[in-house]
Design a protein around this motif. Structure first.
Motif, PDB file in Angstrom:
ATOM      1  N   ASP A  44     -16.951  26.086  29.698  1.00 56.20           N
ATOM      2  CA  ASP A  44     -18.024  26.666  28.992  1.00 56.20           C
ATOM      3  C   ASP A  44     -17.535  26.897  27.321  1.00 56.20           C
ATOM      4  OD1 ASP A  44     -19.761  26.655  31.028  1.00 56.20           O
ATOM      5  OD2 ASP A  44     -20.151  28.774  31.109  1.00 56.20           O
ATOM      6  N   ASP A  64      -9.266  37.521  34.718  1.00 57.52           N
ATOM      7  CA  ASP A  64      -9.221  39.033  34.600  1.00 57.52           C
ATOM      8  C   ASP A  64     -10.406  39.591  35.561  1.00 57.52           C
ATOM      9  OD1 ASP A  64     -11.832  38.055  33.758  1.00 57.52           O
ATOM     10  OD2 ASP A  64     -11.764  38.962  31.967  1.00 57.52           O
ATOM     11  N   GLU A  65     -10.789  38.667  36.629  1.00 56.17           N
ATOM     12  CA  GLU A  65     -11.550  39.429  37.751  1.00 56.17           C
ATOM     13  C   GLU A  65     -10.518  39.835  38.852  1.00 56.17           C
ATOM     14  OE1 GLU A  65     -15.400  37.716  38.572  1.00 56.17           O
ATOM     15  OE2 GLU A  65     -15.055  36.132  37.118  1.00 56.17           O
ATOM     16  N   GLY A 109     -13.295  25.950  35.953  1.00 55.50           N
ATOM     17  CA  GLY A 109     -12.698  24.911  35.114  1.00 55.50           C
ATOM     18  C   GLY A 109     -11.128  25.137  35.521  1.00 55.50           C
ATOM     19  N   ARG A 138     -23.086  37.417  35.611  1.00 59.51           N
ATOM     20  CA  ARG A 138     -21.992  36.451  35.536  1.00 59.51           C
ATOM     21  C   ARG A 138     -21.025  36.207  36.493  1.00 59.51           C
ATOM     22  NH1 ARG A 138     -21.543  31.765  32.367  1.00 59.51           N
ATOM     23  NH2 ARG A 138     -19.352  31.168  33.038  1.00 59.51           N
ATOM     24  N   LYS A 198     -28.634  32.660  43.159  1.00 59.31           N
ATOM     25  CA  LYS A 198     -29.502  31.890  44.131  1.00 59.31           C
ATOM     26  C   LYS A 198     -29.341  32.503  45.517  1.00 59.31           C
ATOM     27  CE  LYS A 198     -28.558  27.363  41.756  1.00 59.31           C
ATOM     28  NZ  LYS A 198     -27.401  28.171  40.842  1.00 59.31           N
TER      29      LYS A 198
HETATM   30  C1  LIG Z   1     -25.522  32.958  37.921  1.00 55.36           C
HETATM   31  C2  LIG Z   1     -24.882  31.674  37.513  1.00 55.36           C
HETATM   32  C3  LIG Z   1     -25.467  30.446  38.036  1.00 55.36           C
HETATM   33  C4  LIG Z   1     -24.882  29.503  37.685  1.00 55.36           C
HETATM   34  N1  LIG Z   1     -25.592  28.014  38.595  1.00 55.36           N
HETATM   35  C5  LIG Z   1     -25.109  27.100  38.193  1.00 55.36           C
HETATM   36  C6  LIG Z   1     -25.721  25.964  38.979  1.00 55.36           C
HETATM   37  O1  LIG Z   1     -26.590  25.976  39.726  1.00 55.36           O
HETATM   38  N2  LIG Z   1     -25.244  24.604  38.654  1.00 55.36           N
HETATM   39  C7  LIG Z   1     -24.175  24.480  37.383  1.00 55.36           C
HETATM   40  O2  LIG Z   1     -23.682  23.233  37.467  1.00 55.36           O
HETATM   41  N3  LIG Z   1     -23.907  25.676  36.510  1.00 55.36           N
HETATM   42  C8  LIG Z   1     -24.150  26.778  37.086  1.00 55.36           C
HETATM   43  N4  LIG Z   1     -23.769  27.853  36.366  1.00 55.36           N
HETATM   44  C9  LIG Z   1     -22.938  27.645  35.175  1.00 55.36           C
HETATM   45  C10 LIG Z   1     -21.368  27.315  35.759  1.00 55.36           C
HETATM   46  O3  LIG Z   1     -21.218  28.621  36.606  1.00 55.36           O
HETATM   47  C11 LIG Z   1     -20.431  27.413  34.559  1.00 55.36           C
HETATM   48  O4  LIG Z   1     -20.653  26.743  33.553  1.00 55.36           O
HETATM   49  C12 LIG Z   1     -18.855  27.339  34.841  1.00 55.36           C
HETATM   50  O5  LIG Z   1     -18.508  28.296  35.926  1.00 55.36           O
HETATM   51  C13 LIG Z   1     -18.172  26.958  33.932  1.00 55.36           C
HETATM   52  O6  LIG Z   1     -16.810  27.123  34.113  1.00 55.36           O
HETATM   53  P1  LIG Z   1     -15.660  27.899  33.433  1.00 55.36           P
HETATM   54  O7  LIG Z   1     -14.357  27.413  34.226  1.00 55.36           O
HETATM   55  O8  LIG Z   1     -15.722  27.450  31.937  1.00 55.36           O
HETATM   56  O9  LIG Z   1     -15.980  29.297  33.571  1.00 55.36           O
HETATM   57  P2  LIG Z   1     -16.024  30.499  34.606  1.00 55.36           P
HETATM   58  O10 LIG Z   1     -16.112  29.708  35.956  1.00 55.36           O
HETATM   59  O11 LIG Z   1     -17.045  31.424  34.131  1.00 55.36           O
HETATM   60  O12 LIG Z   1     -14.787  31.037  34.585  1.00 55.36           O
HETATM   61  C14 LIG Z   1     -14.095  31.821  33.675  1.00 55.36           C
HETATM   62  C15 LIG Z   1     -13.236  32.905  33.994  1.00 55.36           C
HETATM   63  O13 LIG Z   1     -12.296  33.206  32.898  1.00 55.36           O
HETATM   64  C16 LIG Z   1     -12.210  34.654  32.913  1.00 55.36           C
HETATM   65  N5  LIG Z   1     -11.677  35.295  31.740  1.00 55.36           N
HETATM   66  C17 LIG Z   1     -12.304  35.191  30.702  1.00 55.36           C
HETATM   67  N6  LIG Z   1     -11.734  35.840  29.791  1.00 55.36           N
HETATM   68  C18 LIG Z   1     -10.384  35.986  30.108  1.00 55.36           C
HETATM   69  C19 LIG Z   1      -9.148  36.393  29.598  1.00 55.36           C
HETATM   70  N7  LIG Z   1      -8.983  36.678  28.349  1.00 55.36           N
HETATM   71  N8  LIG Z   1      -7.995  36.602  30.415  1.00 55.36           N
HETATM   72  C20 LIG Z   1      -8.260  36.106  31.835  1.00 55.36           C
HETATM   73  N9  LIG Z   1      -9.320  35.851  32.361  1.00 55.36           N
HETATM   74  C21 LIG Z   1     -10.465  35.655  31.331  1.00 55.36           C
HETATM   75  C22 LIG Z   1     -13.747  35.137  33.469  1.00 55.36           C
HETATM   76  O14 LIG Z   1     -13.645  36.566  34.018  1.00 55.36           O
HETATM   77  C23 LIG Z   1     -13.981  34.129  34.342  1.00 55.36           C
HETATM   78  O15 LIG Z   1     -13.481  34.618  35.577  1.00 55.36           O
HETATM   79  C24 LIG Z   1     -24.145  29.109  36.737  1.00 55.36           C
HETATM   80  C25 LIG Z   1     -23.686  30.217  35.902  1.00 55.36           C
HETATM   81  C26 LIG Z   1     -24.252  31.473  36.278  1.00 55.36           C
HETATM   82  C27 LIG Z   1     -23.566  32.909  35.496  1.00 55.36           C
END
Ligand SMILES: Cc1cc2nc3c(=O)[nH]c(=O)nc-3n(C[C@H](O)[C@H](O)[C@H](O)COP(=O)(O)OP(=O)(O)OC[C@H]3O[C@@H](n4cnc5c(N)ncnc54)[C@H](O)[C@@H]3O)c2cc1C
Length: 413
Positions: free
Chosen positions: A278, A39-40, A17, A130, A52
């Protein structure tokens, strides 16, 4: 609130996102400072390969080339954890005590896997999945041990099961509900996938839960089930869902209830703060109440809407929610959100390993489709969901009737 092109945007979370939002801001002509803290330690990467493709080098796929951030004047700070938001001074505090000021803040912090309750402190080889580092740990652990227990028959668990079986591991899936994927798939899809995995040697135990773990020192050697049975294993993958982190949004006083509450464009209860992906719980077009959707299409769409709202541009249309999963040679694509009152219509493509399940409400309108190895049914299903018009169930079940004719009929209705 509209951010002028000179104001600063700070994004917390450098995942799907956050990275999508930073890129879109630039594409949309935003010229102000963009800071993204994550934070990664890695540059932002794709999460789907973690479950996968964790057994090979293609597990690591960057979301954008390394030079993208500097080229686009995006100040990406990896290894930086935000620990507090101070709305009164419009600053974010990082763990290293650095403060960053913002005009607009975007929370894109994703979610964190739920741990298995009762796991003794320091137990190795009990793994949640994750991050890239988790995938690496899983891969190394599987190389060592021959037996894998997977707690939770959700998408992540079943994807890992498929990879592990293709490496000839002994795999046991332990699912508390009466069927795998109970929360997210139709009974028809659950049944099909259960048979597919079992035919390929995976043991699937449903209606069972974990009592506790059997350990030898810091290593796990088995899982005790609630019925007294023991599953021997050298590694446990825990895939029992993920939850957003609550503490950070709470420091900003944001409205929170199993996710940061937002409107359909990602605005939180603070007009200068957005939440996407998420971590956000928000309205979904055509559905009652607020939903937290954990998928990449949802995070990408949230980013698009938030950018439009931040820049005061015309908001885009809402996409039908969708998701995908790969298990063995099955490519699943799922669109829409099902409801308890649906009837499931099966459309099988003769002679092929391909089938779709359409979810029809009592009025005959399609609310969800689960397509396995049939992208055409998935695409047509999305159109049927969007049109909301009733569809003839018998025609839908008949593969000799073309999907495009059914779509044309529904669009003309
Ligand atoms: C193993 C796996 C397989 C998946 N497969 C699919 C799939 O096939 N198709 C699909 O549609 N979705 C899939 N998903 C779900 C999808 O990856 C997530 O819905 C998506 O990544 C959400 O995006 P996001 O930006 O909300 O969070 P993320 O992509 O998780 O990014 C959030 C980031 O914020 C960081 N963070 C958290 N707190 C802090 C903080 N306080 N300070 C700084 N950084 C911070 C985290 O470490 C992370 O790097 C999968 C998820 C996983 C775990």
């Amino acid at each position: 609130m509209t951010t002028s092109t000179e104001q600063s945007v700070v994004i917390i979370g450098a995942g799907h996102g956050g990275t999508g939002l930073a890129a879109l801001l630039r594409q949309s002509g935003f010229t102000g400072p963009i800071t993204m803290v994550g934070d990664e330690e890695h540059l932002p990467y794709h999460r789907p390969p973690l479950s996968k493709k964790f057994d090979g080098p293609s597990v690591q796929q960057l979301l954008r080339p390394a030079e993208f951030y500097a080229d686009n004047q995006i100040d990406l700070r990896t290894r930086s954890r935000a620990v507090e938001i101070r709305p009164a001074t419009k600053t974010v505090l990082l763990a290293d005590r650095t403060e960053i000021g913002y005009d607009t803040l975007v929370l894109a912090t994703g979610s964190t896997p739920r741990p298995l309750p009762g796991t003794p402190q320091g137990t190795t080889s009990v793994i949640t999945l994750r991050t890239l580092d988790d995938a690496d740990t899983l891969n190394r652990s599987l190389t060592r041990g021959g037996e894998l227990a997977i707690v939770g028959g959700g998408y992540v668990g079943m994807e890992v099961a498929a990879v592990a079986r293709s490496r000839d591991m002994h795999v046991t899936v332990i699912e508390r509900e009466e069927r795998i994927l109970a929360r997210v798939a139709s009974p028809e899809l659950s049944r099909m996938l259960t048979d597919y995995h079992r035919d390929r040697g995976t043991t699937i135990l449903t209606g069972r839960s974990v009592a506790d773990l059997r350990t030898d020192g810091d290593r796990v050697t088995g899982v005790h089930l609630d019925d007294g049975a023991v599953v021997d294993c050298g590694t446990v993958l825990v895939g029992i869902g993920a939850a957003p982190e609550e503490l950070l949004p709470r420091t900003a006083g944001l409205e929170y209830d199993d996710g940061v509450i937002t409107d359909e464009y990602g605005r939180t209860s603070d007009p200068d703060i957005f939440a996407i992906g998420d971590v956000a719980r928000r309205p979904v077009a055509g559905h009652h109440g607020l939903r937290r959707l954990e998928s990449i299409p949802a995070a990408t769409e949230h980013a698009r809407h938030a950018v439009a709202a931040i820049l005061g541009q015309e908001p885009e249309d809402h996409e039908v929610p969708w998701f995908w999963s790969d298990q063995f040679d099955l490519k699943l694509k799922i669109a829409g959100l099902t409801t308890p009152d649906v009837t499931v219509v099966t459309r099988a493509t003769p002679g092929k390993n391909a089938v779709s399940f359409f979810h029809l409400q009592p009025g005959g309108n399609v609310v969800a489709v689960e397509a396995i190895n049939v992208p055409a049914d998935f695409n047509a299903g999305k159109k049927l969901i969007r049109s909301g018009a009733p569809v003839d169930a018998a025609a839908l079940a008949d593969p000799s009737i073309k999907m495009r004719d059914l779509v044309a009929r529904s669009e003309g209705a």
